[in-house]
Scaffold this motif. Sequence first.
Motif, short mmCIF file in Angstrom:
data_model
loop_
_atom_site.label_atom_id
_atom_site.label_comp_id
_atom_site.label_asym_id
_atom_site.label_seq_id
_atom_site.Cartn_x
_atom_site.Cartn_y
_atom_site.Cartn_z
N UNK A 1 -7.87 41.71 -25.43
CA UNK A 1 -8.18 42.74 -24.44
C UNK A 1 -8.98 43.88 -25.07
N UNK A 2 -8.59 44.32 -26.25
CA UNK A 2 -9.30 45.40 -26.93
C UNK A 2 -10.70 44.96 -27.34
N UNK A 3 -10.83 43.74 -27.84
CA UNK A 3 -12.15 43.21 -28.19
C UNK A 3 -13.05 43.19 -26.96
N UNK A 4 -12.50 42.73 -25.85
CA UNK A 4 -13.27 42.64 -24.61
C UNK A 4 -13.80 44.02 -24.22
N UNK A 5 -12.96 45.04 -24.30
CA UNK A 5 -13.37 46.40 -23.91
C UNK A 5 -14.50 46.90 -24.81
N UNK A 6 -14.36 46.71 -26.11
CA UNK A 6 -15.41 47.17 -27.04
C UNK A 6 -16.73 46.45 -26.77
N UNK A 7 -16.68 45.13 -26.70
CA UNK A 7 -17.89 44.33 -26.52
C UNK A 7 -18.51 44.60 -25.15
N UNK A 8 -17.71 44.71 -24.12
CA UNK A 8 -18.23 44.97 -22.77
C UNK A 8 -18.94 46.31 -22.71
N UNK A 9 -18.43 47.32 -23.43
CA UNK A 9 -19.10 48.62 -23.47
C UNK A 9 -20.51 48.52 -24.01
N UNK A 10 -20.68 47.74 -25.08
CA UNK A 10 -22.02 47.53 -25.64
C UNK A 10 -22.87 46.66 -24.70
N UNK A 11 -22.26 45.65 -24.10
CA UNK A 11 -23.00 44.75 -23.20
C UNK A 11 -23.55 45.52 -22.00
N UNK A 12 -22.77 46.46 -21.48
CA UNK A 12 -23.23 47.26 -20.33
C UNK A 12 -24.43 48.12 -20.68
N UNK A 13 -24.59 48.44 -21.98
CA UNK A 13 -25.75 49.20 -22.43
C UNK A 13 -26.94 48.28 -22.75
N UNK A 14 -26.72 46.96 -22.66
CA UNK A 14 -27.78 46.00 -22.93
C UNK A 14 -28.05 45.78 -24.41
N UNK A 15 -27.09 46.13 -25.27
CA UNK A 15 -27.33 46.00 -26.71
C UNK A 15 -26.43 44.97 -27.37
N UNK A 16 -25.65 44.24 -26.57
CA UNK A 16 -24.81 43.17 -27.10
C UNK A 16 -24.60 42.16 -25.97
N UNK A 17 -24.50 40.89 -26.35
CA UNK A 17 -24.22 39.89 -25.34
C UNK A 17 -22.76 40.01 -24.90
#
Length: 153
Positions: free
Chosen positions: A14-30
């Motif tokens: 769940x914590x990984x998802x939150x971190x990665x999703x934050x970057x994904x929403x900025x378009x800088x991570x898949x």
Amino acid sequence: MVVTCRRATEQDVDSLYVIIQGYAEQGIMLPRSKEVLTSQIDTFVVAEDEERLIGCGSLTRLGQDLVEIRSLGVVDGYKGKGIGKAIVNRLVQEAGEQGIPKVMALTYEVSFFEKNGFTVVPKEIFPEKVWRDCIHCKKQHCCDEIAVLKRLD
């Protein structure tokens, strides 16, 4: 603040998802689904302070002699404190322990990787990456990420 790096466990999804999703929403991570994170949890390293998970990164094998650092992120408020460096060092150490001589990443943070011993290289030298992942990316024909490489041999 005491920060430790360790292998991720299913309790971290769940914590990984939150971190990665934050970057994904900025378009800088898949983005990565919780299902994918769960199935790939053994490839992740996390950083945590006394209270919570504050950073992550994963190591994905692309070939016999090549791995990629992926999903490297640090929570806001903790950036610039050496956490990303600690995660990268741990991932590079794991690549070395596995006998893999080349570690690459696609990034917008070139200076960060250069400070950590990587050099800029042409993306085209990684056909393993292009055929495995880039063919599914919406930026395939207009990719603006920079390829970096660290040789361990």
